[in-house]
Enzyme design. Structure first.
Site, PDB file in Angstrom:
ATOM      1  N   PHE A 149      10.556   6.088  -5.284  1.00  0.00           N
ATOM      2  CA  PHE A 149      10.583   6.625  -6.651  1.00  0.00           C
ATOM      3  C   PHE A 149      11.380   5.757  -7.618  1.00  0.00           C
ATOM      4  O   PHE A 149      11.177   5.804  -8.819  1.00  0.00           O
ATOM      5  CB  PHE A 149      11.162   8.055  -6.642  1.00  0.00           C
ATOM      6  CG  PHE A 149      12.665   8.108  -6.589  1.00  0.00           C
ATOM      7  CD1 PHE A 149      13.423   7.965  -7.743  1.00  0.00           C
ATOM      8  CD2 PHE A 149      13.350   8.273  -5.388  1.00  0.00           C
ATOM      9  CE1 PHE A 149      14.818   7.988  -7.715  1.00  0.00           C
ATOM     10  CE2 PHE A 149      14.738   8.300  -5.339  1.00  0.00           C
ATOM     11  CZ  PHE A 149      15.465   8.160  -6.515  1.00  0.00           C
ATOM     12  N   LYS A 173       0.154   3.660  -2.335  1.00  0.00           N
ATOM     13  CA  LYS A 173       0.571   5.058  -2.262  1.00  0.00           C
ATOM     14  C   LYS A 173       1.934   5.092  -2.927  1.00  0.00           C
ATOM     15  O   LYS A 173       2.949   4.799  -2.317  1.00  0.00           O
ATOM     16  CB  LYS A 173       0.660   5.502  -0.803  1.00  0.00           C
ATOM     17  CG  LYS A 173       0.488   6.985  -0.549  1.00  0.00           C
ATOM     18  CD  LYS A 173       1.463   7.874  -1.295  1.00  0.00           C
ATOM     19  CE  LYS A 173       2.822   7.940  -0.686  1.00  0.00           C
ATOM     20  NZ  LYS A 173       3.820   8.681  -1.505  1.00  0.00           N
ATOM     21  N   GLU A 176       5.499  10.190  -5.025  1.00  0.00           N
ATOM     22  CA  GLU A 176       4.923  11.387  -5.654  1.00  0.00           C
ATOM     23  C   GLU A 176       5.808  11.905  -6.789  1.00  0.00           C
ATOM     24  O   GLU A 176       5.415  12.775  -7.543  1.00  0.00           O
ATOM     25  CB  GLU A 176       4.696  12.475  -4.593  1.00  0.00           C
ATOM     26  CG  GLU A 176       5.945  13.011  -3.897  1.00  0.00           C
ATOM     27  CD  GLU A 176       6.467  12.129  -2.751  1.00  0.00           C
ATOM     28  OE1 GLU A 176       6.258  10.889  -2.777  1.00  0.00           O
ATOM     29  OE2 GLU A 176       7.127  12.683  -1.854  1.00  0.00           O
ATOM     30  N   SER A 226      13.597   4.753   2.037  1.00  0.00           N
ATOM     31  CA  SER A 226      14.827   4.973   2.804  1.00  0.00           C
ATOM     32  C   SER A 226      14.682   4.374   4.209  1.00  0.00           C
ATOM     33  O   SER A 226      13.569   4.182   4.706  1.00  0.00           O
ATOM     34  CB  SER A 226      15.103   6.466   2.897  1.00  0.00           C
ATOM     35  OG  SER A 226      13.968   7.104   3.449  1.00  0.00           O
ATOM     36  N   CYS A 281      18.345   0.135  -5.172  1.00  0.00           N
ATOM     37  CA  CYS A 281      18.673  -0.334  -3.826  1.00  0.00           C
ATOM     38  C   CYS A 281      19.668  -1.481  -3.885  1.00  0.00           C
ATOM     39  O   CYS A 281      20.243  -1.863  -2.880  1.00  0.00           O
ATOM     40  CB  CYS A 281      17.419  -0.780  -3.108  1.00  0.00           C
ATOM     41  SG  CYS A 281      16.652  -2.159  -3.941  1.00  0.00           S
ATOM     42  N   GLU A 381      24.297   6.074   2.402  1.00  0.00           N
ATOM     43  CA  GLU A 381      23.751   5.647   1.108  1.00  0.00           C
ATOM     44  C   GLU A 381      23.634   6.919   0.254  1.00  0.00           C
ATOM     45  O   GLU A 381      22.856   7.823   0.572  1.00  0.00           O
ATOM     46  CB  GLU A 381      22.359   5.021   1.291  1.00  0.00           C
ATOM     47  CG  GLU A 381      21.749   4.630  -0.051  1.00  0.00           C
ATOM     48  CD  GLU A 381      20.321   4.101   0.066  1.00  0.00           C
ATOM     49  OE1 GLU A 381      19.530   4.656   0.832  1.00  0.00           O
ATOM     50  OE2 GLU A 381      20.012   3.133  -0.644  1.00  0.00           O
TER      51      GLU A 381
HETATM   52  P1  NAD Z   1      11.634   7.696   0.569  1.00  0.00           P
HETATM   53  O1  NAD Z   1      11.842   7.020   1.862  1.00  0.00           O
HETATM   54  O2  NAD Z   1      11.914   9.160   0.484  1.00  0.00           O
HETATM   55  O3  NAD Z   1      10.104   7.516   0.088  1.00  0.00           O
HETATM   56  C1  NAD Z   1       9.475   6.259   0.071  1.00  0.00           C
HETATM   57  C2  NAD Z   1       7.980   6.463   0.272  1.00  0.00           C
HETATM   58  O4  NAD Z   1       7.761   7.078   1.543  1.00  0.00           O
HETATM   59  C3  NAD Z   1       7.353   7.384  -0.763  1.00  0.00           C
HETATM   60  O5  NAD Z   1       6.108   6.881  -1.134  1.00  0.00           O
HETATM   61  C4  NAD Z   1       7.239   8.703  -0.035  1.00  0.00           C
HETATM   62  O6  NAD Z   1       6.156   9.488  -0.475  1.00  0.00           O
HETATM   63  C5  NAD Z   1       7.043   8.292   1.404  1.00  0.00           C
HETATM   64  N1  NAD Z   1       7.614   9.253   2.350  1.00  0.00           N
HETATM   65  C6  NAD Z   1       8.653  10.105   2.146  1.00  0.00           C
HETATM   66  N2  NAD Z   1       8.882  10.832   3.248  1.00  0.00           N
HETATM   67  C7  NAD Z   1       7.978  10.447   4.176  1.00  0.00           C
HETATM   68  C8  NAD Z   1       7.733  10.834   5.522  1.00  0.00           C
HETATM   69  N3  NAD Z   1       8.453  11.769   6.133  1.00  0.00           N
HETATM   70  N4  NAD Z   1       6.730  10.220   6.187  1.00  0.00           N
HETATM   71  C9  NAD Z   1       5.986   9.262   5.595  1.00  0.00           C
HETATM   72  N5  NAD Z   1       6.196   8.860   4.309  1.00  0.00           N
HETATM   73  C10 NAD Z   1       7.179   9.445   3.614  1.00  0.00           C
HETATM   74  O7  NAD Z   1      12.470   6.896  -0.518  1.00  0.00           O
HETATM   75  P2  NAD Z   1      12.732   7.274  -2.036  1.00  0.00           P
HETATM   76  O8  NAD Z   1      13.676   8.426  -2.084  1.00  0.00           O
HETATM   77  O9  NAD Z   1      11.465   7.377  -2.781  1.00  0.00           O
HETATM   78  O10 NAD Z   1      13.458   5.952  -2.565  1.00  0.00           O
HETATM   79  C11 NAD Z   1      14.826   5.712  -2.393  1.00  0.00           C
HETATM   80  C12 NAD Z   1      15.114   4.874  -1.169  1.00  0.00           C
HETATM   81  O11 NAD Z   1      14.398   3.650  -1.252  1.00  0.00           O
HETATM   82  C13 NAD Z   1      16.570   4.483  -1.050  1.00  0.00           C
HETATM   83  O12 NAD Z   1      16.958   4.597   0.292  1.00  0.00           O
HETATM   84  C14 NAD Z   1      16.594   3.024  -1.508  1.00  0.00           C
HETATM   85  O13 NAD Z   1      17.652   2.262  -1.004  1.00  0.00           O
HETATM   86  C15 NAD Z   1      15.286   2.573  -0.985  1.00  0.00           C
HETATM   87  N6  NAD Z   1      14.855   1.364  -1.691  1.00  0.00           N
HETATM   88  C16 NAD Z   1      15.000   0.185  -1.024  1.00  0.00           C
HETATM   89  C17 NAD Z   1      14.648  -0.995  -1.648  1.00  0.00           C
HETATM   90  C18 NAD Z   1      14.792  -2.297  -0.941  1.00  0.00           C
HETATM   91  O14 NAD Z   1      14.354  -3.294  -1.474  1.00  0.00           O
HETATM   92  N7  NAD Z   1      15.373  -2.370   0.243  1.00  0.00           N
HETATM   93  C19 NAD Z   1      14.130  -0.977  -2.953  1.00  0.00           C
HETATM   94  C20 NAD Z   1      13.994   0.249  -3.599  1.00  0.00           C
HETATM   95  C21 NAD Z   1      14.368   1.420  -2.946  1.00  0.00           C
END
Ligand code: NAD
Length: 495
Positions: A149, A173, A176, A226, A281, A381
């Site tokens: 997000f 994808k 959401e 994450s 991040c 985090e």
């Molecule tokens: P998230 O892991 O909750 O979601 C990421 C994606 O995975 C979304 O598209 C989501 O719909 C999907 N998803 C969520 N739960 C899922 C599940 N149980 N099974 C399969 N898919 C699932 O992350 P977020 O809250 O959207 O974003 C924040 C996180 O992203 C933080 O941990 C941040 O550090 C990380 N991030 C990392 C970088 C990097 O370059 N390392 C860059 C941006 C964000």
């Protein structure tokens, strides 16, 4: 109420799964839209469209593909303010910051406009008598991108410009939580002349992600989110034979040596800790002060925090709300946890007077001092506007702290000592390092990615590693008929 649908085969595609998600305006707390959640069969449909499009797109000339990239770049630049507004409405970050993320994504599009050069292989003439060898790189097929997000435009743009320019077709994808920006980007691709089916968007949740991971028609998965989900994506996509890069969470440290310019360091801690409400991040969440400067540095940071304006991102604030109420409450729960574990709460974001509607997902900037490694505010985090200061006695103690943390995304050192900075860049076990630069996000022609629990897979995003990820190599050994080369010889050619 806004309805946000999928984008498949060059057009809006209304979901029929019967499942949708609520999209919020974080500054008002109101539901602003409903986004379709894809079913397995809708993902399958998108994959079959992308697969069919691959046959034509992968054989479209590099010149034609490059022309479309340039037109897309032009349209994106023209419409970037609109994309930024969509981001602010659904993510909450301030407009200037939303515009900044579109601009950083645009830089990857500009990098990918150089695809004729990037795809060039090598050629060795006469490796043996009359034999030449050359290498070529070819696209993989359907590339899936699953994004978080916090950067609804920039993170997908770390991947799709390179994937598409290299001749792949794409299924995205998005998160959401803020799905609108990517649909406008999809419409710009169409306007730029990209053939239908090359760029597809399926909205959704775990159902769509799981189908993508197992689908045999998808060649690669680029995931950002994450760490727990990144690891899950890495393992499951690899199990079904896909190429995977899965970028995970972070805890980024800023090591401040006693000789540093403390005003510069305090400004940097504010910008990197509270920009985008800490939902980056590459945000700095742990400031490591090498004594005796701890008291002075904390005072300078605290003094600057008083000047920050928290409020609606559309109305000139420095920091907006958090993305959802659930996330806001989770971040706020760490404030209690920090106090309970003995950290000193210097500034409490729950007391911040914000400029916005009461129902918005507000939490102001928070500062903890005297934080120690065992506390959850340090170990986890938090992904919010919470900055922790840890005190150490020496450079070595600070370095060990950073290297012992399971995350290794970004880090920074603040110092005026070139030798110390050089030692740090060599010794620190983190993928992206800043020297007097708090958020060292690499420019598009270098590659972005962390170490340890911040990245699963070998390949970082964009730059030459991105080109490598979205193509596979082939080496050709060729000989054209020459009468002098006749005859039987069962050995390797020797000369
Ligand atoms: P998230 O892991 O909750 O979601 C990421 C994606 O995975 C979304 O598209 C989501 O719909 C999907 N998803 C969520 N739960 C899922 C599940 N149980 N099974 C399969 N898919 C699932 O992350 P977020 O809250 O959207 O974003 C924040 C996180 O992203 C933080 O941990 C941040 O550090 C990380 N991030 C990392 C970088 C990097 O370059 N390392 C860059 C941006 C964000």
């Amino acid at each position: 109420m806004k309805q946000i649908h999928h984008w498949i085969a060059g057009n809006e595609f209304k979901g029929a799964s019967g499942r949708t998600g609520d999209v919020y305006d974080p500054a008002t707390g109101e539901i602003s839209g409903k986004v379709d959640f894809a079913s397995n069969s809708e993902v399958d449909h998108a994959v079959s469209i992308a697969k069919t499009a691959f046959a034509e797109w992968s054989t479209t000339s590099i010149t034609k593909r490059t022309q479309i990239m340039f037109t897309f770049r032009h349209l994106l630049n023209e419409r970037k303010a609109e994309i930024a507004a969509l981001i602010t409405n659904e993510h909450g970050k301030v407009l200037a910051d939303a515009l900044g993320e579109v601009t950083r994504g645009l830089e990857v599009v500009e990098f990918a406009c150089g695809i004729p050069h990037l795809l060039k292989g090598g050629y060795s003439e006469g490796v043996s008598n009359g034999i030449d060898v050359y290498s070529i790189r070819q696209p993989l097929g359907v590339a899936a991108i699953i994004s978080p997000f916090n950067f609804p435009a920039m993170v997908p743009m770390w991947f799709f410009p390179v994937a598409i320019a290299a001749g792949n077709t794409v299924i995205i994808k998005p998160s959401e939580k803020d799905p609108s920006a990517i649909n406008l980007i999809a419409a710009l691709w169409k306007e730029a002349g990209l053939p239908d089916g090359v760029f597809n968007v399926v909205h959704g949740d775990k159902v769509a992600v799981d189908r993508i991971l197992e689908h045999p028609g998808i060649s690669s998965v680029s995931f950002v989110g994450s760490t727990t989900i990144a690891k899950y994506v890495y393992e499951n996509a690899a199990k079904s034979g896909k190429r995977v890069q899965a970028l995970g969470g972070a805890k980024n440290h800023m090591l401040v040596l006693p000789d540093a310019d403390l005003d510069l360091a305090a400004d940097a801690a504010i910008n990197a800790g509270f920009g985008s409400a800490g939902e980056r991040c590459m945000a700095i969440s742990a400031v490591v002060a090498v004594e005796p400067i701890g008291d002075l540095l904390v005072a300078k940071i605290a003094e600057r925090m008083k000047t920050l304006k928290t409020g609606d991102g559309r109305e000139g604030s420095d920091m907006g709300p958090l993305v959802t109420k659930a996330h806001r409450d989770k971040v706020a729960s760490y404030l209690d946890a920090g106090v309970k574990s003995g950290a000193t709460l210097v500034a409490d974001g729950r007391e911040t007077i914000f400029a916005g509607k009461a129902a918005g997902f507000w939490l102001g900037p928070t500062l903890f001092d005297q934080v120690t490694p065992k506390m959850s505010i340090y170990a986890d985090e938090i992904f919010g506007p919470v900055l922790s200061v840890l005190r150490v006695k020496s450079y070595d103690e600070g370095l060990a702290l950073i290297n012992n943390h399971p995350y290794g995304n970004g880090t920074a050192i603040f110092t005026n000592d070139g030798g110390a900075a050089r030692k740090f860049q060599n010794e620190v076990q983190v993928g992206m390092v800043g020297i007097n630069v708090p958020i060292p996000v690499p420019v598009a022609y270098y590659s972005f990615g962390g170490w340890k629990n911040s990245l699963f897979g070998d390949t970082h995003a964009h730059g030459s590693e991105g080109v490598h990820f979205f193509t596979r190599g082939k080496v050709v050994t060729s000989r054209w008929l020459d009468p002098s080369h006749g005859g039987i010889n069962l050995g390797f050619p020797q000369n």
